[in-house]
Design a protein around this motif. Structure first.
Motif, PDB file in Angstrom:
ATOM      1  N   ALA A 187       4.313   6.655  -0.978  1.00  0.00           N
ATOM      2  CA  ALA A 187       4.989   6.952   0.290  1.00  0.00           C
ATOM      3  C   ALA A 187       6.376   6.330   0.303  1.00  0.00           C
ATOM      4  O   ALA A 187       7.312   6.881   0.896  1.00  0.00           O
ATOM      5  CB  ALA A 187       4.153   6.430   1.462  1.00  0.00           C
ATOM      6  N   LEU A 227       2.552   1.647  -3.521  1.00  0.00           N
ATOM      7  CA  LEU A 227       1.625   2.088  -4.567  1.00  0.00           C
ATOM      8  C   LEU A 227       1.134   3.517  -4.343  1.00  0.00           C
ATOM      9  O   LEU A 227       0.810   4.224  -5.298  1.00  0.00           O
ATOM     10  CB  LEU A 227       0.433   1.132  -4.650  1.00  0.00           C
ATOM     11  CG  LEU A 227       0.759  -0.299  -5.083  1.00  0.00           C
ATOM     12  CD1 LEU A 227      -0.500  -1.161  -5.077  1.00  0.00           C
ATOM     13  CD2 LEU A 227       1.403  -0.317  -6.460  1.00  0.00           C
ATOM     14  N   SER A 228       1.083   3.948  -3.093  1.00  0.00           N
ATOM     15  CA  SER A 228       0.648   5.322  -2.801  1.00  0.00           C
ATOM     16  C   SER A 228       1.757   6.340  -3.042  1.00  0.00           C
ATOM     17  O   SER A 228       1.497   7.544  -3.085  1.00  0.00           O
ATOM     18  CB  SER A 228       0.171   5.426  -1.346  1.00  0.00           C
ATOM     19  OG  SER A 228       1.278   5.334  -0.446  1.00  0.00           O
ATOM     20  N   LYS A 249       9.131   5.229  -2.492  1.00  0.00           N
ATOM     21  CA  LYS A 249       9.348   5.463  -3.913  1.00  0.00           C
ATOM     22  C   LYS A 249      10.384   4.486  -4.487  1.00  0.00           C
ATOM     23  O   LYS A 249      11.257   4.004  -3.764  1.00  0.00           O
ATOM     24  CB  LYS A 249       9.807   6.910  -4.147  1.00  0.00           C
ATOM     25  CG  LYS A 249       8.781   7.935  -3.700  1.00  0.00           C
ATOM     26  CD  LYS A 249       9.229   9.329  -4.053  1.00  0.00           C
ATOM     27  CE  LYS A 249       8.207  10.407  -3.721  1.00  0.00           C
ATOM     28  NZ  LYS A 249       6.957   9.995  -3.124  1.00  0.00           N
ATOM     29  N   ARG A 295       0.831  -1.207   0.000  1.00  0.00           N
ATOM     30  CA  ARG A 295       0.000   0.000   0.000  1.00  0.00           C
ATOM     31  C   ARG A 295       0.863   1.253   0.000  1.00  0.00           C
ATOM     32  O   ARG A 295       0.594   2.212  -0.726  1.00  0.00           O
ATOM     33  CB  ARG A 295      -0.917   0.000   1.222  1.00  0.00           C
ATOM     34  CG  ARG A 295      -1.895   1.163   1.278  1.00  0.00           C
ATOM     35  CD  ARG A 295      -2.660   1.201   2.581  1.00  0.00           C
ATOM     36  NE  ARG A 295      -1.794   1.535   3.691  1.00  0.00           N
ATOM     37  CZ  ARG A 295      -1.389   2.786   3.986  1.00  0.00           C
ATOM     38  NH1 ARG A 295      -1.763   3.806   3.218  1.00  0.00           N
ATOM     39  NH2 ARG A 295      -0.608   3.014   5.013  1.00  0.00           N
ATOM     40  N   ARG A 296       1.918   1.234   0.789  1.00  0.00           N
ATOM     41  CA  ARG A 296       2.799   2.415   0.862  1.00  0.00           C
ATOM     42  C   ARG A 296       3.593   2.611  -0.417  1.00  0.00           C
ATOM     43  O   ARG A 296       3.856   3.743  -0.821  1.00  0.00           O
ATOM     44  CB  ARG A 296       3.730   2.273   2.071  1.00  0.00           C
ATOM     45  CG  ARG A 296       2.982   2.240   3.397  1.00  0.00           C
ATOM     46  CD  ARG A 296       3.887   2.304   4.583  1.00  0.00           C
ATOM     47  NE  ARG A 296       3.128   2.154   5.827  1.00  0.00           N
ATOM     48  CZ  ARG A 296       3.590   2.462   7.024  1.00  0.00           C
ATOM     49  NH1 ARG A 296       4.811   2.940   7.156  1.00  0.00           N
ATOM     50  NH2 ARG A 296       2.847   2.298   8.096  1.00  0.00           N
TER      51      ARG A 296
END
Length: 243
Positions: A28, A25-26, A30, A22-23
């Motif tokens: 957060a 894809l968001s 990179k 999730r982090r």
């Protein structure tokens, strides 16, 4: 009494994997950024290191992280080839047929050619020209141009300048274009027609003629179906894994 079913909670390693995913894809986390150590992640998530390690292993298998060294993990962007192979396996396991592949390719291949006419670089055009020379030489030697055919279409797709198209089309091509190998031995004209279509598509691309490239690409993909039908092969045959 209220009927409440027992909750089915995912294993802890999956929870770790999903949260890191999730982090990533968001944004957060990179691409190229280092992940915290296993010990630090275990402390943050409140789990043991073996749970973190298993969660990270899942991310590695999906191409979302890569190991730079034994202890250093970096966020990564999955390789398009790896993604295509994964999707290809999914298509095979879902028992997709040649008809289903052809229906999709009949839309995507002309679209790729149309976009490529506008977006291909001069270097891309040069590579396509070289591919056609190699194809002609292979046919003259009596060899199959199958691999060069797949390469030709992959180059057009890559040069179309649309990543969504590239990711959607590649697994289709990996399964559909080997169908040429099934009809070539019984259709002596097949290789020559393939080469002629490639030359027409290439000429349109060089002229930056989007409509011409689309038209000849559509004719080319239709020719594959025509050859299949001439040999009275079942178009609803399930596809086999490539290779």
């Amino acid at each position: 009494m209220l009927d409440i079913e027992r909750l089915r909670l995912p294993p802890a390693y999956q929870a770790v994997s999903l949260e890191l995913q999730r982090r990533i894809l968001s944004g957060a986390l990179k691409p190229g950024e280092a992940l915290p150590s296993e010990t630090e992640l275990a402390e943050r998530f409140g789990v043991n290191r073996s749970t973190v390690r298993e969660g990270i292993r899942q991310l590695e298998s999906e191409g979302l992280v890569r190991r730079e060294s034994r202890k250093r993990l970096l966020v990564a962007v999955p390789n398009t080839t790896d993604l295509a192979q994964r999707h290809t396996r999914n298509l095979v396991m879902h028992e997709v047929t040649f008809r289903e592949l052809w229906d999709v390719a009949n839309v995507l291949e002309p679209l790729a050619a149309e976009l490529a006419a506008v977006n291909l670089s001069e270097g891309d055009l040069k590579a396509l020209g070289e591919n056609i020379k190699q194809t002609a030489a292979a046919i003259q030697r009596g060899e199959s141009p199958g691999e060069l055919d797949l390469e030709f279409h992959n180059m057009i797709s890559a040069g179309a300048g649309n990543r969504a198209l590239l990711l959607a089309r590649e697994p289709i091509g990996l399964l559909l274009y080997p169908a040429f190998e099934l009809i070539r031995p019984d259709l002596p004209q097949a290789a020559g027609r393939l080469l002629e279509a490639h030359k027409k598509i290439y000429a349109a691309l060089k002229r930056r003629d989007a409509e011409g490239a689309r038209t000849w690409s559509a004719k080319h993909i239709a020719d594959l179906r025509r050859g299949w039908e001439l040999l009275k092969r079942d178009f609803d045959t399930k596809v086999s894994p490539p290779g």
